[in-house]
Design a protein around this motif. Structure first.
Motif, PDB file in Angstrom:
ATOM      1  N   THR A 252      78.727 136.460  46.918  1.00  0.00           N
ATOM      2  CA  THR A 252      77.972 135.216  46.685  1.00  0.00           C
ATOM      3  C   THR A 252      76.958 134.891  47.783  1.00  0.00           C
ATOM      4  O   THR A 252      76.404 133.792  47.803  1.00  0.00           O
ATOM      5  N   ASP A 253      76.677 135.819  48.702  1.00  0.00           N
ATOM      6  CA  ASP A 253      75.663 135.540  49.727  1.00  0.00           C
ATOM      7  C   ASP A 253      74.311 135.209  49.098  1.00  0.00           C
ATOM      8  O   ASP A 253      73.548 134.389  49.624  1.00  0.00           O
ATOM      9  N   CYS A 254      73.988 135.854  47.977  1.00  0.00           N
ATOM     10  CA  CYS A 254      72.702 135.601  47.318  1.00  0.00           C
ATOM     11  C   CYS A 254      72.589 134.146  46.885  1.00  0.00           C
ATOM     12  O   CYS A 254      71.514 133.536  46.999  1.00  0.00           O
ATOM     13  N   THR A 255      73.680 133.578  46.412  1.00  0.00           N
ATOM     14  CA  THR A 255      73.673 132.178  45.990  1.00  0.00           C
ATOM     15  C   THR A 255      73.722 131.236  47.185  1.00  0.00           C
ATOM     16  O   THR A 255      73.052 130.199  47.206  1.00  0.00           O
ATOM     17  N   GLU A 256      74.497 131.590  48.208  1.00  0.00           N
ATOM     18  CA  GLU A 256      74.638 130.721  49.379  1.00  0.00           C
ATOM     19  C   GLU A 256      73.313 130.526  50.114  1.00  0.00           C
ATOM     20  O   GLU A 256      73.075 129.471  50.719  1.00  0.00           O
ATOM     21  N   LEU A 257      72.430 131.532  50.078  1.00  0.00           N
ATOM     22  CA  LEU A 257      71.152 131.443  50.786  1.00  0.00           C
ATOM     23  C   LEU A 257      69.972 131.165  49.861  1.00  0.00           C
ATOM     24  O   LEU A 257      68.830 131.081  50.327  1.00  0.00           O
ATOM     25  N   CYS A 258      70.217 131.019  48.572  1.00  0.00           N
ATOM     26  CA  CYS A 258      69.131 130.800  47.611  1.00  0.00           C
ATOM     27  C   CYS A 258      68.410 129.483  47.910  1.00  0.00           C
ATOM     28  O   CYS A 258      69.030 128.414  47.929  1.00  0.00           O
ATOM     29  N   PRO A 259      67.091 129.518  48.150  1.00  0.00           N
ATOM     30  CA  PRO A 259      66.359 128.284  48.474  1.00  0.00           C
ATOM     31  C   PRO A 259      66.473 127.210  47.394  1.00  0.00           C
ATOM     32  O   PRO A 259      66.610 126.021  47.712  1.00  0.00           O
ATOM     33  N   ARG A 260      66.414 127.602  46.129  1.00  0.00           N
ATOM     34  CA  ARG A 260      66.525 126.612  45.057  1.00  0.00           C
ATOM     35  C   ARG A 260      67.936 126.028  44.997  1.00  0.00           C
ATOM     36  O   ARG A 260      68.121 124.833  44.756  1.00  0.00           O
ATOM     37  N   ALA A 261      68.941 126.871  45.213  1.00  0.00           N
ATOM     38  CA  ALA A 261      70.318 126.369  45.211  1.00  0.00           C
ATOM     39  C   ALA A 261      70.537 125.393  46.360  1.00  0.00           C
ATOM     40  O   ALA A 261      71.233 124.380  46.210  1.00  0.00           O
ATOM     41  N   SER A 294      63.363 130.952  40.962  1.00  0.00           N
ATOM     42  CA  SER A 294      61.946 130.886  41.331  1.00  0.00           C
ATOM     43  C   SER A 294      61.351 132.271  41.524  1.00  0.00           C
ATOM     44  O   SER A 294      60.145 132.399  41.739  1.00  0.00           O
ATOM     45  N   GLU A 295      62.200 133.306  41.501  1.00  0.00           N
ATOM     46  CA  GLU A 295      61.787 134.697  41.666  1.00  0.00           C
ATOM     47  C   GLU A 295      61.213 134.965  43.054  1.00  0.00           C
ATOM     48  O   GLU A 295      60.394 135.866  43.245  1.00  0.00           O
ATOM     49  N   CYS A 296      61.664 134.204  44.059  1.00  0.00           N
ATOM     50  CA  CYS A 296      61.123 134.344  45.413  1.00  0.00           C
ATOM     51  C   CYS A 296      61.526 135.657  46.066  1.00  0.00           C
ATOM     52  O   CYS A 296      60.868 136.120  46.998  1.00  0.00           O
ATOM     53  N   GLY A 297      62.635 136.260  45.624  1.00  0.00           N
ATOM     54  CA  GLY A 297      63.037 137.561  46.132  1.00  0.00           C
ATOM     55  C   GLY A 297      63.906 137.541  47.366  1.00  0.00           C
ATOM     56  O   GLY A 297      64.320 138.600  47.854  1.00  0.00           O
ATOM     57  N   LEU A 298      64.220 136.368  47.907  1.00  0.00           N
ATOM     58  CA  LEU A 298      65.005 136.314  49.134  1.00  0.00           C
ATOM     59  C   LEU A 298      66.390 136.926  48.940  1.00  0.00           C
ATOM     60  O   LEU A 298      66.910 137.604  49.830  1.00  0.00           O
ATOM     61  N   CYS A 299      66.982 136.711  47.772  1.00  0.00           N
ATOM     62  CA  CYS A 299      68.334 137.226  47.533  1.00  0.00           C
ATOM     63  C   CYS A 299      68.367 138.753  47.575  1.00  0.00           C
ATOM     64  O   CYS A 299      69.276 139.347  48.167  1.00  0.00           O
ATOM     65  N   SER A 300      67.377 139.399  46.973  1.00  0.00           N
ATOM     66  CA  SER A 300      67.353 140.860  46.930  1.00  0.00           C
ATOM     67  C   SER A 300      66.908 141.479  48.250  1.00  0.00           C
ATOM     68  O   SER A 300      67.467 142.487  48.695  1.00  0.00           O
ATOM     69  N   LEU A 301      65.902 140.884  48.879  1.00  0.00           N
ATOM     70  CA  LEU A 301      65.280 141.519  50.037  1.00  0.00           C
ATOM     71  C   LEU A 301      65.838 141.061  51.374  1.00  0.00           C
ATOM     72  O   LEU A 301      65.534 141.658  52.408  1.00  0.00           O
ATOM     73  N   PHE A 302      66.670 140.008  51.366  1.00  0.00           N
ATOM     74  CA  PHE A 302      67.244 139.542  52.631  1.00  0.00           C
ATOM     75  C   PHE A 302      68.740 139.255  52.533  1.00  0.00           C
ATOM     76  O   PHE A 302      69.525 139.748  53.340  1.00  0.00           O
ATOM     77  N   SER A 303      69.146 138.467  51.565  1.00  0.00           N
ATOM     78  CA  SER A 303      70.503 137.913  51.564  1.00  0.00           C
ATOM     79  C   SER A 303      71.589 138.939  51.282  1.00  0.00           C
ATOM     80  O   SER A 303      72.647 138.922  51.918  1.00  0.00           O
ATOM     81  N   ALA A 343      70.442 124.903  58.138  1.00  0.00           N
ATOM     82  CA  ALA A 343      71.011 126.038  58.869  1.00  0.00           C
ATOM     83  C   ALA A 343      70.845 127.354  58.122  1.00  0.00           C
ATOM     84  O   ALA A 343      70.873 128.423  58.741  1.00  0.00           O
ATOM     85  N   ARG A 344      70.675 127.294  56.822  1.00  0.00           N
ATOM     86  CA  ARG A 344      70.623 128.517  56.022  1.00  0.00           C
ATOM     87  C   ARG A 344      69.202 128.975  55.690  1.00  0.00           C
ATOM     88  O   ARG A 344      69.028 130.003  55.037  1.00  0.00           O
ATOM     89  N   ARG A 345      68.206 128.234  56.117  1.00  0.00           N
ATOM     90  CA  ARG A 345      66.839 128.671  55.859  1.00  0.00           C
ATOM     91  C   ARG A 345      66.524 129.928  56.674  1.00  0.00           C
ATOM     92  O   ARG A 345      66.972 130.075  57.813  1.00  0.00           O
ATOM     93  N   VAL A 346      65.726 130.804  56.105  1.00  0.00           N
ATOM     94  CA  VAL A 346      65.449 132.111  56.704  1.00  0.00           C
ATOM     95  C   VAL A 346      64.058 132.114  57.333  1.00  0.00           C
ATOM     96  O   VAL A 346      63.057 131.870  56.647  1.00  0.00           O
ATOM     97  N   SER A 347      63.987 132.402  58.626  1.00  0.00           N
ATOM     98  CA  SER A 347      62.705 132.416  59.325  1.00  0.00           C
ATOM     99  C   SER A 347      61.893 133.646  58.933  1.00  0.00           C
ATOM    100  O   SER A 347      62.439 134.678  58.527  1.00  0.00           O
ATOM    101  N   ILE A 348      60.583 133.538  59.087  1.00  0.00           N
ATOM    102  CA  ILE A 348      59.699 134.656  58.757  1.00  0.00           C
ATOM    103  C   ILE A 348      59.968 135.852  59.665  1.00  0.00           C
ATOM    104  O   ILE A 348      59.927 137.011  59.222  1.00  0.00           O
ATOM    105  N   ASP A 349      60.261 135.618  60.935  1.00  0.00           N
ATOM    106  CA  ASP A 349      60.553 136.728  61.849  1.00  0.00           C
ATOM    107  C   ASP A 349      61.760 137.532  61.376  1.00  0.00           C
ATOM    108  O   ASP A 349      61.734 138.768  61.366  1.00  0.00           O
TER     109      ASP A 349
END
Length: 437
Positions: A252-261, A294-303, A343-349
């Motif tokens: 469930t990391d993909c859901t825990e870090l999902c910006p829309r969630a 939102s199809e932002c891709g954070l779950c696939s490419l980071f989370s 706390a769960r937002r992902v920085s660009i770096d």
């Protein structure tokens, strides 16, 4: 300030789906007109460069938009890490309605839902739009074009990646992507793959000689064809489904870090992954919340700790559920921000490191270029809505800025203008081609 009505200028949203500007600015008595200068996609610098070098025209357009919408306040969203740019804008602003909105350096700060919340403290209702809560969001380049008061015949974009000289340029709409890439010194594309847009939400370019710079193209990124990002972007959906079915352990990391969630919307990417092991998307409602993706891709490419494809599976589920009539307004209640969101937002770096793009994170200054364009191909649909109706035929001579496509009666659409002077060589079902004489 304008010689022509906005609908005659053909201006559309320059950073996303291309919503016609004259329709968006038909809103009245709003609380906030929010400028999306977050530019949260890594590697792209177009909006920052335009704000820096075309400040007067941008502010002129913003003031016009404030007047039209009768907005109480205009907020310019720019990341706070760009202190020099914020200082520059602060000195140039001469309208008490306009304020700066410093944003955090997280992805996706430029997502409309994120930006509206950061600016107003309000959440877009389920299935709603910013206007439902007194907000209108506009792109930097859109307002710059409005300030110029001329037809939209050029497009600004960043050309970067594995190129000799990354830059931001303004070019005629309709030039080939190869021509745009050459402005950054890239002529030999052997071993390279090109992304239209940003690395997170962009798409792979199939043919740089056929595909053209459209009104919504914000950047072109050339990367090695064997780069992990380009390989993932080119992976067929059947392979994504196979991987999801065989490897996801439902952490469930993909859901825990999902910006829309984290904003309180019911999207659960891990459930879309689970459906690959259970049943087809349209056979049950287990993954129905995917319509909020939102199809932002954070779950696939980071989370995802296993580099699995939850975004791709959520997109497939979203498509299936929307096709069978599911609506976002079917949900009751209202979103509520998750207490762990900051706390769960992902920085660009962190994101750049994860997707392997640190070596390509270079400045791309706005650069004047000399480009004699011999031919442009102007798609009739570079916006949300109905395609433009051609007003010319093969053999007609046209001037740059001349209206060559009209909005269909009683339809959502945008006008189309010649981006170079010349002769119309072809009018097809999907594009008008002009050659210089």
């Amino acid at each position: 300030m304008r010689e022509r009505p906005i609908e005659e200028l053909g201006i559309v949203g320059c950073g996303g789906a291309g919503f016609p500007t004259h329709v968006k600015l038909a809103a009245r008595n709003i609380d906030f007109l929010i400028v999306n200068g977050a530019e949260c996609e890594p590697l792209l610098h177009k909006d920052k460069e335009l704000l820096k070098h075309h400040t007067a025209d941008f502010l002129k357009g913003l003031r016009a938009a404030l007047d039209l919408t009768q907005a109480k306040q205009g907020l310019i969203g720019v990341k706070k890490k760009y202190g020099t740019l914020l200082d520059h804008l602060g000195k140039a602003i001469d309208d008490p309605r306009i304020k700066l909105l410093p944003l955090g350096d997280f992805y996706p700060a430029g997502d409309e839902y994120e930006l509206v919340y950061e600016a107003s403290g309000r959440l877009i209702p389920f299935g709603g739009i910013p206007l439902n809560i007194g907000c209108v969001v506009s792109n930097v380049e859109t307002l710059l074009l409005l300030g110029r008061g001329q037809p939209m015949i050029t497009k600004s974009l960043t050309v970067t990646g594995k190129v000799p000289h990354p830059l931001t340029v303004e070019v005629p709409v309709g030039i080939t992507m190869r021509e745009a890439l050459s402005l950054a010194g890239l002529r030999d594309l052997a071993g390279l793959t090109v992304i239209d847009g940003g690395p997170m939400m962009g798409r792979l370019v199939d043919d740089v000689d056929r595909q053209v710079v459209t009104k919504t193209c914000g950047g072109l990124i050339a990367l090695p064809s064997d780069h992990p990002l380009t390989r993932r972007m080119g992976r067929p959906q059947k392979d994504n489904s196979r991987i999801a079915r065989s490897a996801c352990d439902q952490c469930t990391d993909c859901t825990e870090l999902c910006p829309r969630a984290l904003l309180g919307y019911p999207i659960k990417p891990h459930k879309a992954m689970r459906t690959a092991q259970l049943a087809a998307f349209n056979d049950q409602n287990y993954s129905v919340e995917s319509v909020f993706c939102s199809e932002c891709g954070l779950c696939s490419l980071f989370s995802c700790p296993e580099d699995l494809p939850p975004r791709e599976m959520a997109m497939a589920a979203k498509k299936a559920h929307l096709a069978r009539g599911v609506k976002l307004t079917d949900w009751q209640g209202a979103p509520a921000v998750h207490p762990m969101r900051p706390a769960r937002r992902v920085s660009i770096d962190r994101l750049l490191k994860k997707i392997g793009l640190l070596d390509y994170d270079r400045k791309a200054p706005l650069t004047p270029v000399e480009l004699r364009v011999e031919r442009v191909r102007l798609p009739l649909k570079m916006h949300i809505g109905a395609p433009s109706l051609p007003l010319v035929k093969p053999g007609d001579r046209v001037q740059a800025g001349q209206k060559i496509g009209a909005i269909p009666e009683k339809k959502l659409g945008a006008t189309l203008h010649a981006s170079i002077s010349g002769r119309v060589s072809d009018v097809s079902a999907d594009a008008i081609t002009i050659v210089r004489e």
